[in-house]
Design an enzyme around this catalytic site. Structure first.
Site, mmCIF file in Angstrom:
data_model
loop_
_atom_site.group_PDB
_atom_site.id
_atom_site.type_symbol
_atom_site.label_atom_id
_atom_site.label_comp_id
_atom_site.label_asym_id
_atom_site.label_seq_id
_atom_site.Cartn_x
_atom_site.Cartn_y
_atom_site.Cartn_z
ATOM 1 N N GLY A 156 0.856 -1.172 0.000
ATOM 2 C CA GLY A 156 0.000 0.000 0.000
ATOM 3 C C GLY A 156 0.894 1.224 0.000
ATOM 4 C CD GLN A 203 3.605 5.853 2.537
ATOM 5 O OE1 GLN A 203 2.645 5.304 2.027
ATOM 6 N NE2 GLN A 203 4.532 5.176 3.192
ATOM 7 C CB CYS A 207 5.613 2.870 7.870
ATOM 8 S SG CYS A 207 5.168 4.300 6.869
ATOM 9 C CG LEU A 208 6.868 1.114 1.933
ATOM 10 C CD1 LEU A 208 6.250 1.323 0.563
ATOM 11 C CD2 LEU A 208 7.931 0.032 1.888
ATOM 12 C CG HIS A 242 -0.212 1.897 7.389
ATOM 13 N ND1 HIS A 242 0.695 1.532 8.363
ATOM 14 C CD2 HIS A 242 0.495 2.664 6.520
ATOM 15 C CE1 HIS A 242 1.877 2.052 8.083
ATOM 16 N NE2 HIS A 242 1.790 2.741 6.961
ATOM 17 C CD GLU A 243 -0.816 2.774 2.719
ATOM 18 O OE1 GLU A 243 -0.373 3.931 2.696
ATOM 19 O OE2 GLU A 243 -0.080 1.773 2.880
ATOM 20 C CG HIS A 274 0.703 7.161 5.284
ATOM 21 N ND1 HIS A 274 1.794 7.737 5.911
ATOM 22 C CD2 HIS A 274 1.027 5.852 5.121
ATOM 23 C CE1 HIS A 274 2.714 6.803 6.112
ATOM 24 N NE2 HIS A 274 2.276 5.658 5.650
HETATM 25 ZN ZN ZN Z 1 3.182 3.826 5.855
#
Ligand code: ZN
Length: 174
Positions: free
Chosen positions: A46, A51, A90-91, A132-133, A136
């Site tokens: 995702g 991000q 998380c990226l 989660h997204e 963000h």
């Molecule tokens: Zn994340």
């Protein structure tokens, strides 16, 4: 399509409340294509527009079985139930993983890239990715969902050691 640079913890764009997407322009479509390529390059499941440095309410979600990707424009959680605790990463915060408690099931309303309303329901992993997204695009990171002691420990660790550069994630990262 292009792989975009993933913004890391400390970048202010990750803390902004992102703006609604208006008309679906060719630029928005290209951004979605690039986000999908970036997500696959990072081995994520995702990715949210902030991000990659774009403060818009736009996320892409990969189906963990089929690997099909769904772009969600202006997604909103309209219903939720249950609770689940699972490890999350998380990226934008590479190398950090922690147990996060979230709803076990959510229903999300959004628009697709044709501007049509879509509803997506997910439980367990999909529910987690959606929450989660959508966090963000509200400027919320998963470490904000931890108990204060764990959060402070992670923040101290990042401050002391920094974030690893160019690591490949082999665990659940969003
Ligand atoms: Zn994340």
């Amino acid at each position: 399509m292009a792989v975009l640079k993933v913004r890391k913890y400390g970048d202010p764009v990750l803390r902004r409340r992102a703006s609604e997407v208006g008309e679906i322009t060719p630029e928005i479509r290209k951004l979605v294509d690039d986000m999908v390529e970036t997500m696959y390059d990072e081995v994520g499941i995702g990715l949210a527009a902030p991000q990659v440095g774009i403060a818009l309410r736009l996320v892409v979600i990969a189906d963990d079985e089929t690997r099909d990707v769904r772009p969600l424009v202006n997604p909103v959680i309209v219903d939720r139930s249950g609770e689940r605790t699972a490890e999350e990463g998380c990226l934008s915060i590479p190398g950090i993983f922690a147990l996060v408690n979230r709803a076990a099931w959510v229903r999300v309303e959004a628009r697709d890239l044709d501007g049509q309303p879509v509803t997506i329901e997910g439980r367990d992993l999909l529910a987690r990715v959606l929450q989660h997204e959508i966090d963000h695009i509200d400027g919320v990171l998963f470490i904000d969902r931890l108990d204060p002691l764990t959060r402070d420990r992670i923040k101290r660790k990042i401050k002391k050691e920094g974030l690893p550069e160019g690591t490949r994630h082999n665990a659940f990262a969003l």
